[in-house]
Design a protein around this motif. Structure first.
Motif, PDB file in Angstrom:
ATOM      1  N   LYS A   1      22.852  -0.690  45.250  1.00 38.99           N
ATOM      2  CA  LYS A   1      22.171  -1.889  45.745  1.00 38.99           C
ATOM      3  C   LYS A   1      21.916  -2.810  44.566  1.00 38.99           C
ATOM      4  O   LYS A   1      20.836  -2.858  44.000  1.00 38.99           O
ATOM      5  N   LEU A   2      22.924  -3.550  44.219  1.00 41.02           N
ATOM      6  CA  LEU A   2      22.908  -4.380  43.018  1.00 41.02           C
ATOM      7  C   LEU A   2      22.630  -5.828  43.390  1.00 41.02           C
ATOM      8  O   LEU A   2      23.133  -6.327  44.397  1.00 41.02           O
ATOM      9  N   THR A   3      21.844  -6.507  42.578  1.00 45.29           N
ATOM     10  CA  THR A   3      21.664  -7.950  42.704  1.00 45.29           C
ATOM     11  C   THR A   3      21.988  -8.583  41.358  1.00 45.29           C
ATOM     12  O   THR A   3      21.772  -7.992  40.307  1.00 45.29           O
ATOM     13  N   LEU A   4      22.533  -9.782  41.420  1.00 43.70           N
ATOM     14  CA  LEU A   4      22.910 -10.515  40.216  1.00 43.70           C
ATOM     15  C   LEU A   4      21.956 -11.689  40.035  1.00 43.70           C
ATOM     16  O   LEU A   4      21.724 -12.451  40.966  1.00 43.70           O
ATOM     17  N   LYS A   5      21.423 -11.820  38.833  1.00 41.80           N
ATOM     18  CA  LYS A   5      20.527 -12.931  38.534  1.00 41.80           C
ATOM     19  C   LYS A   5      21.105 -13.720  37.363  1.00 41.80           C
ATOM     20  O   LYS A   5      21.403 -13.156  36.307  1.00 41.80           O
ATOM     21  N   THR A   6      21.274 -15.024  37.540  1.00 39.81           N
ATOM     22  CA  THR A   6      21.840 -15.885  36.502  1.00 39.81           C
ATOM     23  C   THR A   6      20.881 -15.982  35.327  1.00 39.81           C
ATOM     24  O   THR A   6      19.688 -16.197  35.503  1.00 39.81           O
ATOM     25  N   ASN A   7      21.444 -15.821  34.097  1.00 34.27           N
ATOM     26  CA  ASN A   7      20.586 -15.999  32.921  1.00 34.27           C
ATOM     27  C   ASN A   7      21.139 -17.017  31.913  1.00 34.27           C
ATOM     28  O   ASN A   7      20.393 -17.519  31.098  1.00 34.27           O
ATOM     29  N   HIS A   8      22.437 -17.342  31.957  1.00 36.37           N
ATOM     30  CA  HIS A   8      23.012 -18.369  31.071  1.00 36.37           C
ATOM     31  C   HIS A   8      24.145 -19.089  31.794  1.00 36.37           C
ATOM     32  O   HIS A   8      24.804 -18.513  32.651  1.00 36.37           O
ATOM     33  N   TYR A   9      24.385 -20.332  31.397  1.00 34.76           N
ATOM     34  CA  TYR A   9      25.494 -21.111  31.918  1.00 34.76           C
ATOM     35  C   TYR A   9      26.531 -21.260  30.810  1.00 34.76           C
ATOM     36  O   TYR A   9      26.195 -21.647  29.690  1.00 34.76           O
ATOM     37  N   LEU A  10      27.791 -20.973  31.111  1.00 35.69           N
ATOM     38  CA  LEU A  10      28.839 -20.985  30.090  1.00 35.69           C
ATOM     39  C   LEU A  10      29.129 -22.387  29.548  1.00 35.69           C
ATOM     40  O   LEU A  10      29.653 -22.523  28.449  1.00 35.69           O
ATOM     41  N   LYS A  11      28.776 -23.425  30.302  1.00 34.08           N
ATOM     42  CA  LYS A  11      29.019 -24.795  29.807  1.00 34.08           C
ATOM     43  C   LYS A  11      28.232 -25.072  28.531  1.00 34.08           C
ATOM     44  O   LYS A  11      28.598 -25.942  27.754  1.00 34.08           O
ATOM     45  N   ASN A  12      27.174 -24.313  28.288  1.00 35.19           N
ATOM     46  CA  ASN A  12      26.371 -24.494  27.082  1.00 35.19           C
ATOM     47  C   ASN A  12      26.918 -23.719  25.890  1.00 35.19           C
ATOM     48  O   ASN A  12      26.385 -23.826  24.787  1.00 35.19           O
ATOM     49  N   TYR A  13      27.951 -22.928  26.100  1.00 32.07           N
ATOM     50  CA  TYR A  13      28.484 -22.063  25.042  1.00 32.07           C
ATOM     51  C   TYR A  13      29.992 -22.225  24.892  1.00 32.07           C
ATOM     52  O   TYR A  13      30.702 -21.265  24.666  1.00 32.07           O
ATOM     53  N   THR A  14      30.509 -23.432  25.019  1.00 35.66           N
ATOM     54  CA  THR A  14      31.954 -23.654  24.967  1.00 35.66           C
ATOM     55  C   THR A  14      32.545 -23.404  23.582  1.00 35.66           C
ATOM     56  O   THR A  14      33.717 -23.078  23.466  1.00 35.66           O
ATOM     57  N   LYS A  15      31.760 -23.538  22.528  1.00 36.92           N
ATOM     58  CA  LYS A  15      32.286 -23.341  21.177  1.00 36.92           C
ATOM     59  C   LYS A  15      31.881 -21.994  20.582  1.00 36.92           C
ATOM     60  O   LYS A  15      32.165 -21.727  19.426  1.00 36.92           O
ATOM     61  N   SER A  16      31.253 -21.161  21.381  1.00 35.61           N
ATOM     62  CA  SER A  16      30.811 -19.851  20.898  1.00 35.61           C
ATOM     63  C   SER A  16      31.896 -18.806  21.117  1.00 35.61           C
ATOM     64  O   SER A  16      32.718 -18.916  22.023  1.00 35.61           O
ATOM     65  N   THR A  17      31.854 -17.791  20.279  1.00 32.10           N
ATOM     66  CA  THR A  17      32.729 -16.640  20.443  1.00 32.10           C
ATOM     67  C   THR A  17      31.923 -15.540  21.111  1.00 32.10           C
ATOM     68  O   THR A  17      30.839 -15.196  20.658  1.00 32.10           O
ATOM     69  N   TRP A  18      32.448 -15.011  22.196  1.00 35.74           N
ATOM     70  CA  TRP A  18      31.784 -13.949  22.946  1.00 35.74           C
ATOM     71  C   TRP A  18      32.425 -12.621  22.584  1.00 35.74           C
ATOM     72  O   TRP A  18      33.648 -12.514  22.526  1.00 35.74           O
TER      73      TRP A  18
END
Length: 188
Positions: free
Chosen positions: A64-81
């Protein structure tokens, strides 16, 4: 008798209109998910592919999993994941989706993100100029780790460059006068 007819017609009216008067069944705002076991994977570097993507926190159990948003990728376009873990998430009635657990290179943001929202970060390519007889040729050299496949690719690339320089040099020697030399390469 009139009273029974009135009650009966009222009851019939309620039955016919009852479907539209009763509130609709409540829709669960959070969709039901389930996931597979979380597995450690080989670390990899990724960059954002989908700027509309999000990272999520998983809450609840695996069934019984729920997903909660914590970051938006548009704010990290120049970051390396950096990817460290992986799992498959199933939504009720839908296909599975692979999620990676990623952190930014500076560990400021972390979360679960869809595999399709990221792409593999490629190493930058540098160029080196090598001179052959009268013309300059540019040969690309990659700055990635040396593996068997990259070594063989580099060897074949350098062999092709040497063969082309020999052909161009042989094609210029002795093609005009009588007596000789090799013919131009387009006659081979």
């Amino acid at each position: 008798m009139k009273r029974i007819n009135i009650v009966f017609t009222a009851f019939a009216a309620i039955l016919t209109l009852g479907g539209s008067l009763l509130p609709a069944t409540p829709v669960n705002a959070s969709a039901r998910y389930r996931r597979t076991k979380i597995v450690k994977v080989k670390k990899g570097n990724y960059v954002v592919r989908n700027k509309k993507g999000k990272t999520y926190k998983f809450k609840g159990s695996a069934k019984k999993l729920t997903l909660k948003t914590n970051h938006y990728l548009k704010n990290y376009t120049k970051s390396t994941w950096k990817r460290t873990k992986q799992t498959k998430v199933y939504r009720q009635g839908k296909k599975k989706v692979v999620y990676y657990y990623v952190t930014t290179s500076k560990n400021k943001a972390a979360g679960w993100v869809k595999k399709s929202d990221l792409k593999v970060k490629r190493a930058k390519q540098t160029t080196a100029v090598t001179k052959t007889s009268s013309s300059a040729k540019v040969v690309k050299q990659t700055t990635t780790k040396s593996t068997k496949s990259t070594k063989s690719k580099q060897a074949t690339a350098s062999a092709k460059a040497k063969a082309e320089s020999r052909k161009s040099a042989e094609g210029r020697v002795g093609t005009r006068g009588a007596g000789g030399g090799k013919l131009p390469s387009f006659w081979d």
